[in-house]
Design an enzyme around this catalytic site. Structure first.
Site, PDB file in Angstrom:
ATOM      1  N   ARG A 171      39.537  29.795  39.243  1.00  0.00           N
ATOM      2  CA  ARG A 171      40.366  30.195  40.385  1.00  0.00           C
ATOM      3  C   ARG A 171      41.768  30.501  39.896  1.00  0.00           C
ATOM      4  NH1 ARG A 171      37.157  32.015  44.250  1.00  0.00           N
ATOM      5  NH2 ARG A 171      35.500  30.524  44.754  1.00  0.00           N
ATOM      6  N   GLU A 207      46.677  37.975  44.413  1.00  0.00           N
ATOM      7  CA  GLU A 207      45.761  39.113  44.265  1.00  0.00           C
ATOM      8  C   GLU A 207      45.961  40.090  45.414  1.00  0.00           C
ATOM      9  OE1 GLU A 207      41.721  37.814  43.775  1.00  0.00           O
ATOM     10  OE2 GLU A 207      42.173  36.599  42.013  1.00  0.00           O
ATOM     11  N   HIS A 260      38.938  40.572  39.869  1.00  0.00           N
ATOM     12  CA  HIS A 260      38.094  39.603  40.567  1.00  0.00           C
ATOM     13  C   HIS A 260      36.684  40.155  40.775  1.00  0.00           C
ATOM     14  CE1 HIS A 260      38.589  35.860  43.311  1.00  0.00           C
ATOM     15  NE2 HIS A 260      37.352  35.931  42.841  1.00  0.00           N
TER      16      HIS A 260
END
Length: 248
Positions: free
Chosen positions: A161, A190, A209
């Site tokens: 993460r 992000e 991601h």
């Protein structure tokens, strides 16, 4: 949750990063764009290096790595960490791991330690892979102190993460040559802001991601859902029940 359905896919992504660094593909891709024929480590063409900047090693400073000579350190030996360990073993790598809860590991893991021995793992690993979840204990865990405990020749990889890694500290560690490079699929913010210095570092691999992307994931989602519906109807224990105390 959907624990387990992404493990092999994300482990493949990790080894995409590892092979890229080990074979210097990130260097050769940039050289290809310049039509530059120069093996990494070619002393005769040392003046043609394109990588520069504070603390950043030039190609001639880095050899191609033989993975069977390398140690893979895994932070978090859950389903993803275990799959990553198996792939490391397949390449002949020595595999070490730390985990706060796991007490057993696949045979391919030479040593599984409690988190108190994270420093030992960092000091021994050529590739450090974060496979941990975001919890109060892991938030901001990887900062300058831990990066300084890594080998200067080691590569840092995060597919856990984004909140686990302090990006400003990672940039500082890269600039000062405290780690050889980094590969990240997840970030504190992000999308990663366009002005962020990580974009410009040639020893950094950035993916948006996507480590869990695969044509198999949708069918696995459905399979897990249908299985749990059936279990619920039959009064059976459900799969992947979240332990809220541990945050996963």
């Amino acid at each position: 949750n959907m624990r387990g359905i992404f493990s092999d896919v994300i482990a493949d992504h990790v080894f995409g990063y590892i092979l890229c660094f080990a074979r210097n593909l990130h260097v050769y891709l940039r050289q290809q764009q310049q039509r530059l024929w120069q093996p990494v480590g070619d002393a005769e063409n040392a003046g043609q290096n394109f990588i520069s900047g504070p603390g950043i090693a030039t190609p001639r400073d880095r050899a191609h790595l033989h993975l069977a000579d390398c140690t893979l350190g895994i932070v978090g030996l859950g389903a993803i960490g275990a799959e990553t360990a198996r792939r490391g073993s397949a390449f002949g790598m020595r595999v070490l791991a730390v985990d706060p809860l796991q007490t057993s590991a696949p045979e391919c893991v030479e040593a599984l330690w409690p988190m108190a021995r994270l420093s030992d793992l960092l000091a021994k690993s050529d590739f450090v892979v974060v496979c941990a979840p975001h919890t109060p204990e892991t938030a901001g865990m990887f900062g300058r102190t831990l990066f300084r405990q890594m080998r200067r020749s080691a590569y840092f990889i995060n597919i856990g993460r984004g909140a686990i890694v302090r990006l400003d500290d990672l940039v500082a560690a890269l600039d000062d040559g405290e780690v050889a490079g980094a590969a990240l699929d997840v970030f504190e913010t992000e999308p990663l802001p366009k002005e962020h210095p990580l974009w410009q570092l040639p020893n950094v691999l950035i993916t948006p991601h996507v480590a869990a992307c695969s044509p198999r994931i949708a069918e696995r989602h459905l399979e897990t859902l249908l299985d749990n519906v059936g279990r619920f109807v039959r009064g059976e224990s459900l799969r992947n029940v979240v332990d809220k105390k541990n945050w996963f």
